[in-house]
Write an enzyme that holds these catalytic residues in place. Structure first.
Site, PDB file in Angstrom:
ATOM      1  N   HIS A   1       0.830  -1.203   0.000  1.00 57.05           N
ATOM      2  CA  HIS A   1       0.000   0.000   0.000  1.00 57.05           C
ATOM      3  C   HIS A   1       0.870   1.260   0.000  1.00 57.05           C
ATOM      4  O   HIS A   1       0.601   2.212  -0.720  1.00 57.05           O
ATOM      5  CB  HIS A   1      -0.923   0.015   1.232  1.00 57.05           C
ATOM      6  CG  HIS A   1      -1.762  -1.215   1.350  1.00 57.05           C
ATOM      7  ND1 HIS A   1      -2.303  -1.667   2.537  1.00 57.05           N
ATOM      8  CD2 HIS A   1      -2.166  -2.128   0.422  1.00 57.05           C
ATOM      9  CE1 HIS A   1      -2.979  -2.781   2.335  1.00 57.05           C
ATOM     10  NE2 HIS A   1      -2.901  -3.078   1.060  1.00 57.05           N
TER      11      HIS A   1
ATOM     12  N   ASP B   1      -6.017   5.256  -0.330  1.00 57.76           N
ATOM     13  CA  ASP B   1      -6.166   3.861  -0.768  1.00 57.76           C
ATOM     14  C   ASP B   1      -7.515   3.356  -0.252  1.00 57.76           C
ATOM     15  O   ASP B   1      -8.155   3.984   0.598  1.00 57.76           O
ATOM     16  CB  ASP B   1      -4.938   3.018  -0.396  1.00 57.76           C
ATOM     17  CG  ASP B   1      -4.886   2.540   1.043  1.00 57.76           C
ATOM     18  OD1 ASP B   1      -5.942   2.373   1.676  1.00 57.76           O
ATOM     19  OD2 ASP B   1      -3.762   2.301   1.532  1.00 57.76           O
TER      20      ASP B   1
ATOM     21  N   SER C   1       4.328  -6.768  -7.302  1.00 56.61           N
ATOM     22  CA  SER C   1       5.378  -7.673  -7.790  1.00 56.61           C
ATOM     23  C   SER C   1       5.136  -8.055  -9.250  1.00 56.61           C
ATOM     24  O   SER C   1       6.075  -8.161 -10.047  1.00 56.61           O
ATOM     25  CB  SER C   1       5.416  -8.953  -6.936  1.00 56.61           C
ATOM     26  OG  SER C   1       5.909  -8.658  -5.653  1.00 56.61           O
TER      27      SER C   1
ATOM     28  N   TRP D   1      -0.011  -7.595  -6.933  1.00 57.92           N
ATOM     29  CA  TRP D   1      -0.016  -6.806  -8.170  1.00 57.92           C
ATOM     30  C   TRP D   1       1.252  -5.965  -8.314  1.00 57.92           C
ATOM     31  O   TRP D   1       1.762  -5.765  -9.411  1.00 57.92           O
ATOM     32  CB  TRP D   1      -1.260  -5.932  -8.247  1.00 57.92           C
ATOM     33  CG  TRP D   1      -1.490  -5.377  -9.626  1.00 57.92           C
ATOM     34  CD1 TRP D   1      -1.511  -4.067  -9.998  1.00 57.92           C
ATOM     35  CD2 TRP D   1      -1.721  -6.128 -10.830  1.00 57.92           C
ATOM     36  NE1 TRP D   1      -1.733  -3.953 -11.357  1.00 57.92           N
ATOM     37  CE2 TRP D   1      -1.878  -5.206 -11.894  1.00 57.92           C
ATOM     38  CE3 TRP D   1      -1.811  -7.502 -11.128  1.00 57.92           C
ATOM     39  CZ2 TRP D   1      -2.113  -5.597 -13.212  1.00 57.92           C
ATOM     40  CZ3 TRP D   1      -2.046  -7.892 -12.438  1.00 57.92           C
ATOM     41  CH2 TRP D   1      -2.190  -6.952 -13.462  1.00 57.92           C
TER      42      TRP D   1
ATOM     43  N   GLN E   1      -4.890 -12.369  -4.945  1.00 58.57           N
ATOM     44  CA  GLN E   1      -3.844 -13.007  -5.749  1.00 58.57           C
ATOM     45  C   GLN E   1      -4.343 -14.161  -6.624  1.00 58.57           C
ATOM     46  O   GLN E   1      -3.798 -14.403  -7.704  1.00 58.57           O
ATOM     47  CB  GLN E   1      -2.703 -13.469  -4.826  1.00 58.57           C
ATOM     48  CG  GLN E   1      -1.971 -12.288  -4.194  1.00 58.57           C
ATOM     49  CD  GLN E   1      -1.135 -12.673  -2.989  1.00 58.57           C
ATOM     50  OE1 GLN E   1      -0.932 -13.852  -2.703  1.00 58.57           O
ATOM     51  NE2 GLN E   1      -0.653 -11.680  -2.253  1.00 58.57           N
TER      52      GLN E   1
ATOM     53  N   GLU F   1       6.237  -5.226 -11.420  1.00 56.94           N
ATOM     54  CA  GLU F   1       7.705  -5.138 -11.412  1.00 56.94           C
ATOM     55  C   GLU F   1       8.299  -6.198 -12.340  1.00 56.94           C
ATOM     56  O   GLU F   1       9.291  -5.957 -13.029  1.00 56.94           O
ATOM     57  CB  GLU F   1       8.239  -5.297  -9.981  1.00 56.94           C
ATOM     58  CG  GLU F   1       7.950  -4.071  -9.117  1.00 56.94           C
ATOM     59  CD  GLU F   1       8.272  -4.246  -7.642  1.00 56.94           C
ATOM     60  OE1 GLU F   1       7.913  -3.353  -6.865  1.00 56.94           O
ATOM     61  OE2 GLU F   1       8.888  -5.273  -7.266  1.00 56.94           O
TER      62      GLU F   1
ATOM     63  N   GLN G   1      13.923  -6.368  -4.369  1.00 56.34           N
ATOM     64  CA  GLN G   1      13.326  -7.081  -5.497  1.00 56.34           C
ATOM     65  C   GLN G   1      13.559  -6.399  -6.847  1.00 56.34           C
ATOM     66  O   GLN G   1      13.858  -7.052  -7.838  1.00 56.34           O
ATOM     67  CB  GLN G   1      11.830  -7.244  -5.233  1.00 56.34           C
ATOM     68  CG  GLN G   1      11.098  -8.003  -6.326  1.00 56.34           C
ATOM     69  CD  GLN G   1       9.785  -8.542  -5.825  1.00 56.34           C
ATOM     70  OE1 GLN G   1       9.763  -9.442  -4.990  1.00 56.34           O
ATOM     71  NE2 GLN G   1       8.696  -8.002  -6.301  1.00 56.34           N
TER      72      GLN G   1
END
Length: 481
Positions: free
Chosen positions: A20, A117, A377, A375, A397, A380, A357
């Site tokens: 977030h 958010d 990841s 989302w 997910q 990315e 990451q």
């Protein structure tokens, strides 16, 4: 003497959790860099996540956006220890509302818009009180937004549990959602988080507009359903626009820690696109049995790997949500198969707890990503041209995995749902070999080719004149009035 105009000021509010906070900071940066706005991020923090602290300390470039941390209010008397993450987040943000109001009312220059958010939806009325615009930023995709905002209708239409339905759940103008792919709060309609989820779904539509972290080419049909005259827009009598402004992802942080430096040095020594990166996000955890099967699967695949590993859990798959980055590495080895570390020495690296990451995914030697499909990841991975092995664990997910593997062709996925059954070692090895084939020069790999196409499409969307650039400009224009 020329009159000095104050910049347009937007205040963005984020609930706890890396998934977030990071997207909200990236959106804030975009307003500053693209439109010369002043941006203030109010980050309600968990105070219990080492990784969250690292992100807030490193990602804050004061010249770009001002971040104000709001410590998480004490909610021990308001929730039960075993209440779901969504219930915790909703109660935290409800209790943080006075702090948000106080900062908003004193902010200078006077804010022109409040962007929250979804967990902060109860702060939308604060914008009305101040007579400024309010927007919701869902750091996920358009299909997820469709299911969320249509859920109050499904709640009226469908009797019994969603997971017991024999037919997929229909959403006007969008792909239907399989009952087993629904968001966590929809898995049990008797749980307190389901009522919080319905409140959130209704709250989003009280704003002046919704921003989603996707782009036109990736989800054209679903975005069309939200537009004026679109089937979903008509079904909900929606009066507010939906803007596709993504993919907004973070830049790699400069990290001089010895762990990151030695990892990048090791990656430098590996062949191009030969390493599979394995990570289940900031909150994801595996059972002991699944962790062992994954170790065996990586070994059987005979591929190089970097595995961000944390001690297993027999509890919820999102058990690490509020404590990301607090793992002790030496604890983990005892859960792995005997001899695994010595047999895979030189072939693979284990990183305890949490890793940089973006630096890993951007590295040329990384050719695949075994991911929980959060989302953030996912984006990315796609923006770096890395195909995915979809391994959903919690939240939205399962829906993301279905979108990636079945609709968009950007991922391979196991035949069983990892949240229901243990994924076996042979299947793990097969999927890893599918995203990193033996001889890539001889293998036509449709998933890999499709990911490279989408990588280019994402770059185009964000560049000046691209679809997402234009959409964010429309948001900025509405804020400037």
């Amino acid at each position: 003497m020329m009159e000095q105009h104050n910049p347009t000021h937007v205040v963005l509010v984020s609930s706890p959790g890396l998934g977030h906070i990071i997207p909200m900071i990236e959106l804030a940066k975009r307003f500053v860099l693209q439109h010369n706005f002043k941006a203030t991020v109010l980050a309600v923090t968990s105070q219990t996540s080492t990784a969250e602290k690292q992100i807030l300390n490193s990602a804050l470039t004061p010249s770009l956006c001002h971040v104000i941390e709001i410590p998480s209010p004490d909610i021990t008397d308001l929730v039960q220890p075993n209440d779901a993450v969504l219930t915790h987040l909703s109660v935290i943000m409800r209790q943080a509302k006075p702090a948000v109001k106080s900062i908003l009312s004193k902010a200078t220059p006077r804010p022109s818009a409040l962007i929250v958010d979804p967990f902060c939806h109860e702060s939308i009325p604060l914008a009305r009180e101040l007579n400024i615009l309010s927007h919701v930023y869902l750091a996920s995709h358009a299909w997820a937004l469709a299911l969320i905002v249509y859920s109050p209708v499904l709640d009226q239409q469908i009797e019994g549990q969603y997971v017991d339905q024999k037919e997929p759940l229909k959403i006007p103008g969008c792909n239907p959602v399989r009952p087993e792919d629904v968001f966590d709060p929809m898995l049990d309609r008797n749980d307190s988080q389901y009522q919080e989820y319905l409140k959130l779904a209704k709250g989003i539509l009280q704003s002046d507009g919704v921003l989603v972290n996707t782009w036109e080419e990736l989800q054209h049909e679903t975005l069309e359903a939200f537009r004026e005259g679109g089937l979903l827009s008509e079904a909900l009598s929606m009066k507010i626009p939906v803007y596709a402004v993504g993919p907004l992802v973070r830049e790699p942080e400069s990290d001089t820690s010895s762990v990151t430096q030695s990892l990048l040095t090791w990656l430098d020594e590996q062949p191009s696109e030969s390493v599979v990166y394995v990570s289940f996000g900031s909150g994801g955890m595996l059972s002991c049995e699944q962790m062992r099967e994954l170790a065996w699967g990586l070994e059987l695949s005979e591929r190089r790997f970097v595995w961000v590993v944390r001690a297993p859990t027999e509890n919820a798959a999102d058990a690490a949500f509020f404590t990301t980055g607090s793992d002790a590495g030496d604890e983990v080895a005892k859960y792995l198969p005997e001899g695994f570390l010595s047999r895979t020495r030189g072939l693979g690296l284990l990183v305890p707890g949490w890793a940089q990451q973006m630096s890993i995914l951007r590295h040329g030697s990384v050719g695949g990503f075994v991911s929980h499909c959060g989302w953030g990841s996912t984006l990315e991975s796609l923006t770096n041209g890395v195909p995915l092995v979809a391994w959903p664990l919690y939240a939205e997910q399962r829906m993301n995995a279905t979108l990636l593997a079945e609709e968009l062709g950007l991922a391979v996925r196991p035949k069983v749902l990892p949240t229901k059954k243990v994924v076996g070692r042979e299947e793990i090895a097969r999927m890893v070999r599918e995203v990193i084939p033996d001889d890539q020069s001889l293998t036509s790999n449709s998933v890999r080719e499709r990911v490279k196409e989408m990588q280019q499409s994402a770059l185009n969307a964000l560049s000046e004149g691209g679809s997402s650039y234009v959409e964010l400009s429309a948001v900025a224009k509405s804020i400037e009035g």
